[in-house]
Motif scaffolding. Structure first.
Motif, PDB file in Angstrom:
ATOM      1  N   UNK A  50       0.813  -1.226   0.000  1.00  0.00           N
ATOM      2  CA  UNK A  50       0.000   0.000   0.000  1.00  0.00           C
ATOM      3  C   UNK A  50       0.845   1.274   0.000  1.00  0.00           C
ATOM      4  N   UNK A  51       1.978   1.251   0.698  1.00  0.00           N
ATOM      5  CA  UNK A  51       2.873   2.412   0.693  1.00  0.00           C
ATOM      6  C   UNK A  51       3.389   2.680  -0.715  1.00  0.00           C
ATOM      7  N   UNK A  52       3.862   1.644  -1.394  1.00  0.00           N
ATOM      8  CA  UNK A  52       4.372   1.819  -2.744  1.00  0.00           C
ATOM      9  C   UNK A  52       3.243   2.155  -3.724  1.00  0.00           C
ATOM     10  N   UNK A  53       2.097   1.506  -3.565  1.00  0.00           N
ATOM     11  CA  UNK A  53       0.957   1.788  -4.443  1.00  0.00           C
ATOM     12  C   UNK A  53       0.586   3.270  -4.429  1.00  0.00           C
ATOM     13  N   UNK A  54       0.519   3.829  -3.247  1.00  0.00           N
ATOM     14  CA  UNK A  54       0.024   5.209  -3.148  1.00  0.00           C
ATOM     15  C   UNK A  54       1.002   6.216  -3.732  1.00  0.00           C
ATOM     16  N   UNK A  55       2.263   5.823  -3.873  1.00  0.00           N
ATOM     17  CA  UNK A  55       3.245   6.744  -4.445  1.00  0.00           C
ATOM     18  C   UNK A  55       3.606   6.416  -5.897  1.00  0.00           C
ATOM     19  N   UNK A  56       3.319   5.185  -6.336  1.00  0.00           N
ATOM     20  CA  UNK A  56       3.801   4.762  -7.647  1.00  0.00           C
ATOM     21  C   UNK A  56       2.712   4.514  -8.673  1.00  0.00           C
ATOM     22  N   UNK A  57       1.522   4.178  -8.267  1.00  0.00           N
ATOM     23  CA  UNK A  57       0.485   3.850  -9.239  1.00  0.00           C
ATOM     24  C   UNK A  57      -0.059   5.107  -9.932  1.00  0.00           C
ATOM     25  N   UNK A  58      -0.490   4.914 -11.168  1.00  0.00           N
ATOM     26  CA  UNK A  58      -1.062   6.033 -11.916  1.00  0.00           C
ATOM     27  C   UNK A  58      -2.347   6.523 -11.266  1.00  0.00           C
TER      28      UNK A  58
END
Length: 628
Positions: A370-378
């Motif tokens: 979730x940490x990476x998703x919120x910063x990396x996903x379009x």
């Protein structure tokens, strides 16, 4: 009547067989070696590309790009490794992506992430020269390149040449890969949007791989040999016997290096030439480098509570960067119930300790992704990253805190008759004799600092040394209520020696009830929560050493590793004090020598160590007690 698929398969098989027989027969004496074989077959569910990415100095770094077929608009998750990018992406020669990549990658590639592994310069299939923990360009590195520039150039190439990506990059990895992840934060590429450095190598002298508070960690010799010999150095050829005996027989670190031909290795010579915390070490300390820069990349720092290799780095970086995090959303700290790098594997247990499920998987799915998703996903979900996430051992649950440490420091005093109490005792002292010829072992002998024995040594039952005349054990009464600690316990040891130098080792221990029918293995178990050493010659400062005045009482102060633990009712708290932890740390000769690395056999002498308690010399371990 045959099923249509069966009939089609039969026709294909017959056609193929006919084609083989119709071709010209193969010459019996034809050269049967072929140039290559592409093990990634058309039916594979992934794409795997091998590329040589150019750096600004012309050096090309071997890089492997892997993603599930059909991925598009995917975030890139990068790891820069000294441990062979090819091997990391061919765990098995399978046609399934989750089988070829490390266990921790599954959740990411299943959700469209593009996984990238790269050999650092000079290792694996990458070009260039290898320098262990290559310093940042500057006084220690006169070239134009380092891990920061290599990360920048790699990210720049990836976002321009991987059409399946969305142009956003995260970086992660453990140990050395944690170090390269942190280096990428120095003057970072604009496309770098998040970092998860795990158990990073940060300061090799203060508390990570090479030294702890001035005491040299001998196991590094094997790592040096393995990492810096092109043909594969392997372990030091000392045989398979007791490492306690091998190191004791060799003598000092210099004598050991000479005996096994290790002075041929530049990294070994560098270690031996820099026994104190001089400018060479200070200039490589990543926490100091990052503290001088503004943090622009959201970073989640991670460490295992029983990390046997790099317990210092992640909390040190957190401490250095937290003052910048005014909104409490740029840097976070995670402490899990793990050994070194265990977060990336199954983590249901550590030695005899059992957790509530696979804590590594829990962390990766509930918090890291979730940490990476919120910063990396379009189309990113909202960020909800805990400022501090820890696993409370003893009660076995994940906990969120707003700051770290999350407890109030309270002294637990050493006292007369091996007592330990939150009440300050009357003044007194107790003594023991430290003999370098019979150092206190780190584990029951025979000792092998490898495999599971090495991975779990920090949770070894400490009853194997409890009762030795050169180990002082102080214990509370049976607890009638829980004591919850959240932070790094602080040692304040008032001690004197008859020698001119001395090491002091302090262990904080949870003593389990003697009877435990539900889990007999843990009956009476003495579980170490933190073990740390301090080399006495650095009592006035780490940059320069000085002899101790025989008989003079000094206040030695240092930290134990960070911990979230609950001492349960019915348990007792113990503190052990000793003057060696062998062969993990080299022996202190206890006479004065300019460099312990070069001590001679005549320099090693017995010394009487006196621990003071109460009064103006009240020895204590300060516990960060949380208010639950």
């Amino acid at each position: 009547m045959k099923h249509p698929l069966i009939a089609a398969s039969l026709v294909l098989a017959l056609t193929t067989t006919a084609a083989i027989h119709a071709a010209a027969p193969t010459d019996t004496m034809i050269n049967e070696q072929v140039e290559s074989y592409d093990w990634v077959l058309p039916q594979a569910d992934f794409v795997r590309r091998e590329v040589m990415v150019p750096m600004r100095d012309g050096t090309k770094l071997y890089t492997v790009i892997v993603f599930r077929k059909g991925a598009k608009d995917g975030p890139i998750l990068l790891s820069r490794t000294p441990y062979d990018a090819q091997r990391a992406t061919t765990r098995n020669r399978s046609q399934k992506i989750e089988e070829i990549l490390p266990v921790m990658d599954k959740e990411f590639v299943d959700d469209g992430y593009i996984r990238v592994y790269q050999d650092v310069r000079g290792l694996g299939k990458s070009e260039g020269d290898y320098v262990m923990n290559r310093p940042l360009r500057g006084p220690l590195n006169k070239t134009s390149v380092d891990h920061a520039t290599d990360a920048y150039d790699t990210i720049d190439w990836l976002v321009k040449n991987v059409p399946e990506s969305n142009g956003k990059v995260g970086i992660t990895g453990s140990s050395y890969l944690g170090f390269t992840s942190l280096m990428a934060l120095i003057d970072p590429h604009p496309a770098l949007k998040a970092a998860v450095p795990q158990s990073p190598m940060v300061d090799g002298w203060m508390g990570d791989d090479w030294f702890h508070n001035g005491a040299f960690r001998t196991f590094g010799f094997d790592y040096d040999l393995e990492q810096t010999v092109k043909s594969g150095g392997g372990a030091v050829p000392k045989g398979t016997g007791d490492e306690y005996t091998a190191y004791l027989k060799a003598g000092s670190a210099m004598a050991y290096a000479k005996a096994y031909g290790l002075l041929k290795l530049p990294i070994v010579r560098k270690m031996l030439e820099h026994p104190s915390y001089d400018a060479w070490w200070q200039g490589q300390a990543v926490d100091k480098l990052l503290a001088k820069r503004k943090l622009t990349v959201p970073t989640m720092l991670l460490v295992g509570q029983w990390d046997q290799e790099d317990s210092y780095g992640a909390p040190a970086v957190y401490k250095a960067l937290e003052p910048q995090d005014t909104n409490n959303d740029m840097v976070s700290l995670v402490i899990g119930p793990w050994r070194h790098s265990q977060v990336n594997y199954e983590a249901r247990a550590l030695g005899p300790l059992k957790w509530e499920g696979d804590t590594g998987l829990q962390f990766r799915t509930r918090y890291m992704k979730p940490f990476l998703d919120c910063h990396l996903k379009t189309h990113a979900p909202k960020c909800d990253t805990p400022p501090v996430l820890t696993y409370a051992t003893g009660t076995n649950r994940w906990e969120v805190s707003q700051k770290w440490p999350a407890g109030d420091y309270t002294p637990l005093y050493l006292g007369a008759n091996s007592s330990l109490s939150f009440s300050k005792p009357g003044a007194g002292s107790e003594s023991y004799v430290s003999d370098p010829a019979k150092p206190v072992p780190m584990l029951p002998r025979p000792i092998h600092m490898s495999g599971d024995e090495w991975r779990t040594w920090l949770v070894q039952d400490q009853r194997f040394v409890d009762g030795r005349p050169d180990v002082m054990s102080y214990t509370t009464g049976v607890l009638d209520k829980p004591v919850h600690i959240k932070g790094a316990p602080k040692v304040e040891l008032h001690a004197a020696t008859t020698g001119q130098d001395s090491d002091y080792v302090v262990k904080l221990i949870d003593v389990y009830p003697e009877e435990n029918s539900a889990d007999p293995v843990m009956g009476g178990y003495e579980l170490a929560l933190g073990i740390e050493i301090f080399r006495g010659r650095y009592v006035h400062g780490f940059s320069t050493s000085a002899p101790l005045e025989p008989g003079k009482t000094y206040a030695f102060k240092w930290d134990l590793p960070n911990v979230d633990h609950v001492f349960l009712p019915g348990h007792r708290i113990m503190v052990q004090v000793q003057s060696s932890l062998f062969p993990l740390y080299d022996r202190n000769p206890q006479t004065w020598v300019p460099s312990i690395m070069e001590a001679m056999p005549k320099d090693y002498v017995k010394a009487t160590e006196t621990v003071h308690y109460g009064g103006d010399a009240a020895s204590a371990v300060w516990l960060p007690v949380a208010k639950d």
